[in-house]
Structures are given as structure tokens and as C-alpha cells.
Design an enzyme around this catalytic site. Structure first.
Site, PDB file in Angstrom:
ATOM      1  N   ASP A 149       1.059  -1.471   0.074  1.00 19.03           N
ATOM      2  CA  ASP A 149      -0.221  -0.344   0.308  1.00 19.03           C
ATOM      3  C   ASP A 149       0.843   1.396  -0.067  1.00 19.03           C
ATOM      4  O   ASP A 149       0.459   2.811  -0.851  1.00 19.03           O
ATOM      5  CB  ASP A 149      -0.920   0.061   1.486  1.00 19.03           C
ATOM      6  N   HIS A 176      -5.212  -3.889   5.522  1.00 19.05           N
ATOM      7  CA  HIS A 176      -4.687  -4.077   4.314  1.00 19.05           C
ATOM      8  C   HIS A 176      -6.325  -5.060   3.449  1.00 19.05           C
ATOM      9  O   HIS A 176      -5.451  -5.833   3.641  1.00 19.05           O
ATOM     10  CB  HIS A 176      -2.820  -4.995   4.518  1.00 19.05           C
TER      11      HIS A 176
HETATM   12  C1  LMR Z   1      -2.081  -6.789  -2.271  1.00 23.66           C
HETATM   13  O1  LMR Z   1      -2.838  -6.149  -2.599  1.00 23.66           O
HETATM   14  O2  LMR Z   1      -1.943  -6.703  -4.192  1.00 23.66           O
HETATM   15  C2  LMR Z   1      -2.460  -8.189  -2.254  1.00 23.66           C
HETATM   16  O3  LMR Z   1      -3.196  -7.879  -0.751  1.00 23.66           O
HETATM   17  C3  LMR Z   1      -2.971  -9.205  -3.428  1.00 23.66           C
HETATM   18  C4  LMR Z   1      -4.679  -9.302  -3.304  1.00 23.66           C
HETATM   19  O4  LMR Z   1      -5.162  -9.715  -3.443  1.00 23.66           O
HETATM   20  O5  LMR Z   1      -5.400  -8.061  -3.718  1.00 23.66           O
END
Ligand code: LMR
Length: 311
Positions: A149, A176
Site C-alpha cells: 500500500d 491491508h
Molecule cells: C494486493 O494488495 O495486491 C494483495 O493483497 C493481493 C490482493 O488480493 O489484492
């Protein structure tokens, strides 16, 4: 330092192993574990790169790979497909992560553990429970990797404002997944934004994972950028453990200074892992509103971790 990658033969695991082989300090050991039988071949492949990092591949039982590790990165598990949220991975990935964390507790109880497997917001409190049950939980040595991120936020700052390096760095707080990802763009001193732009770029970062999942059209989620994010995070933790100053990164950890037991913010890493929490200061009205809206979602994810049955 001995670093072990769990899930090393997978989509994130292979590029992460390559990055670690080429970035770890000379004299480090890099153990690659996966259930895939070709894992020793991944190690043999990487070993042709002439760096002073001794790399070994293991498959089957994780114990031999984990023995004596200083840092363990967990990337094992399933990735989402279009139409899925990270939460949809919980049923499959919880068992995988719980058993690997148990193996880490048995074989390297003092290791720093970095969890990449989704849903990170659930996996980290789940890992804490497993480690507690094994009698070796140290909150300073367990983190969920949220660095992607940060990379996505930095990319937005580069593309939109021409900012790079420290000027374009962005603290990302919360967690996340979806609304729990909150980049603090108001703190980027060298950029100014309209309210509409802040809302728009916040969504760009929040949807970064879904954008990749959709573009890969069923072939998985972010692997290369996630490998870079995990490597960047691991290198920061190791710099801290080696006594270097300014080893700072955002991560999702047990956080006594936060509104919920687990929360991401910028941390300082030292010899024993997480050394301190960098206060994120006063939020803008938009960020405060977003924080208020994320808390019930994040709490629900942490409650899910508490409800999972451990074998
Ligand atoms: C991302 O942020 O790319 C990872 O957490 C994979 C997803 O499934 O988004």
C-alpha cells in the site's frame, strides 16, 4: 542472519526469493520452503546467481527449513480471483498459516515473523493466537506486511506530483484490505490536493490489489510488486535488527497506541524487532472520517481471527 520463505515456490515466493538472494547481506542464509516438490529446483536455479547468500530448498515438512531462523516470511496460501475479496480467502488460508506459524513456534520461537498471506488483517491476530498458545508470542516480532500500500501510494505521488524518495513517501495506516487501507496524503509536505483528488487517489490505492486481480483475469493477484514490498519490508526489519538507525516501515502489528488491538502505522525497528511506533499526528477531516468508518470493519476482521478454531 537466516531468513526462511514459507511458500517460496509460488507466485510471490519465487520473485521474493530472487530479491532476497540478491539483496540480503553477504553471509546470510536463505531457506526456501514450499509444499511443491520442485522447491529444491527453485533454490538450485537461484543459487546460480553469484551472491554470498547460501540458499537451500526444502519441501514436505517445514521444520528443517525453519530450524534456527531469525526471520520468517509467510507468503504461502491461495490468491484471489476476480470477484473475490481478500476475506474470501480466509477459509483456505487460515489453516495453512496457522500450521506454518505453529511450525515456526516449534523450530524458531524467537524469529521475527512477517505475514504476507491474505487476508492479512485476520492472519496476523490469528498468528498471534497460535504463538501465544505455543508460549512464544512476542508482539515486537510479528507483523503483517502492508508495504505494498505504501509502494502504491508512492507511485501515485510520483505519477501525479513528480515526487520521489523521501518527498514522495506516504504513511499508510489501518490495515491491508479495502477501507482499512488509509494513506495519509495530507502529510505529504510538498504536495497539495483538492478534496476530490484526495478522495480519488485514496481509492486508487485501496483498489490497487483489485485492479491487478482483474487485469490478471483469473491468473492470480499481485505477485511481483508484492514480492518487492515484502523484500523492502524484510530488509528494513533486518537493518533494524543489525542495529542500523532509521529502520522505519509501516506494518500491521499489535499496537498499544492504536484504536484497535491490531493496527498498521509507521514503526521503528531495532535489535529486538519493533522498537517504537511513529505517531501519525493529527489527521485531516477526510482522514478522520475514513478512520472512523474503517474501525468497525477492522474490528470485525479481528473478531473473525478470535473465532477461528485452532487444532
Ligand atoms: C494486493 O494488495 O495486491 C494483495 O493483497 C493481493 C490482493 O488480493 O489484492
Amino acid at each position: 542472519m537466516k531468513v526462511t520463505v514459507l511458500g517460496a515456490a509460488g507466485g510471490i515466493g519465487q520473485p521474493l526469493s530472487l530479491l532476497l538472494k540478491t539483496n540480503l547481506p553477504a553471509g546470510s542464509e536463505l531457506n526456501l520452503f514450499d509444499v511443491a516438490p520442485f522447491t529444491p529446483g527453485v533454490a538450485a536455479d537461484i543459487n546460480d546467481i553469484p551472491t554470498q547468500v547460501k540458499t537451500q530448498g526444502f519441501c514436505g515438512d517445514a521444520a528443517a527449513a525453519l530450524k534456527g531462523s531469525d526471520l520468517v516470511v509467510v507468503v504461502a496460501g491461495l490468491a484471489r480471483k476476480p470477484g473475490m475479496t481478500r476475506a474470501d480467502l480466509l477459509a483456505k488460508n487460515a489453516g495453512i498459516v496457522a500450521s506454518l506459524i505453529k511450525a515456526a513456534a516449534e523450530n524458531c520461537p524467537n524469529a521475527f515473523i512477517a505475514v504476507v498471506t491474505n487476508p492479512v488483517n485476520v492472519m496476523v491476530p490469528l498468528a498471534a493466537r497460535v504463538l501465544k498458545e505455543a508460549g512464544c508470542y512476542n508482539p515486537a516480532r510479528l507483523a503483517g506486511v502492508t508495504m505494498l500500500d505504501v509502494l502504491r501510494s508512492r507511485r501515485v505521488m510520483m505519477d501525479r506530483k513528480g515526487l520521489t524518495g523521501a518527498d514522495g513517501d506516504v504513511t499508510v495506516i489501518g490495515g491491508h484490505s479495502g477501507v482499512s487501507i488509509l494513506p495519509l496524503f495530507s502529510k505529504v509536505a510538498k504536495a497539495s490536493f483538492s478534496d476530490a483528488e484526495i478522495a480519488e487517489i485514496t481509492d486508487v490505492v485501496r483498489n490497487g490489489g483489485t485492479t491487478v486481480v482483474e487485469a490478471k483475469a483469473g491468473a492470480g493477484s499481485a505477485t511481483l510488486s508484492m514480492a518487492m514490498a515484502a523484500c523492502t519490508f524484510v530488509m528494513t526489519v533486518l537493518r533494524g535488527m543489525n542495529g542500523e538507525k532509521d529502520a522505519e516501515a509501516c506494518a500491521y502489528v499489535e499496537n498499544p497506541s492504536a484504536p484497535l488491538p491490531f493496527f498498521a502505522q509507521k514503526l521503528v525497528f531495532g535489535k529486538n524487532g519493533i522498537e517504537s511506533f511513529v505517531p501519525y499526528g493529527t489527521l485531516s477531516a477526510f482522514e478522520q472520517e475514513q478512520l472512523n468508518a474503517m474501525l468497525p470493519v477492522l474490528k470485525d476482521e479481528q473478531d473473525k481471527a478470535a473465532a477461528i478454531e485452532l487444532n
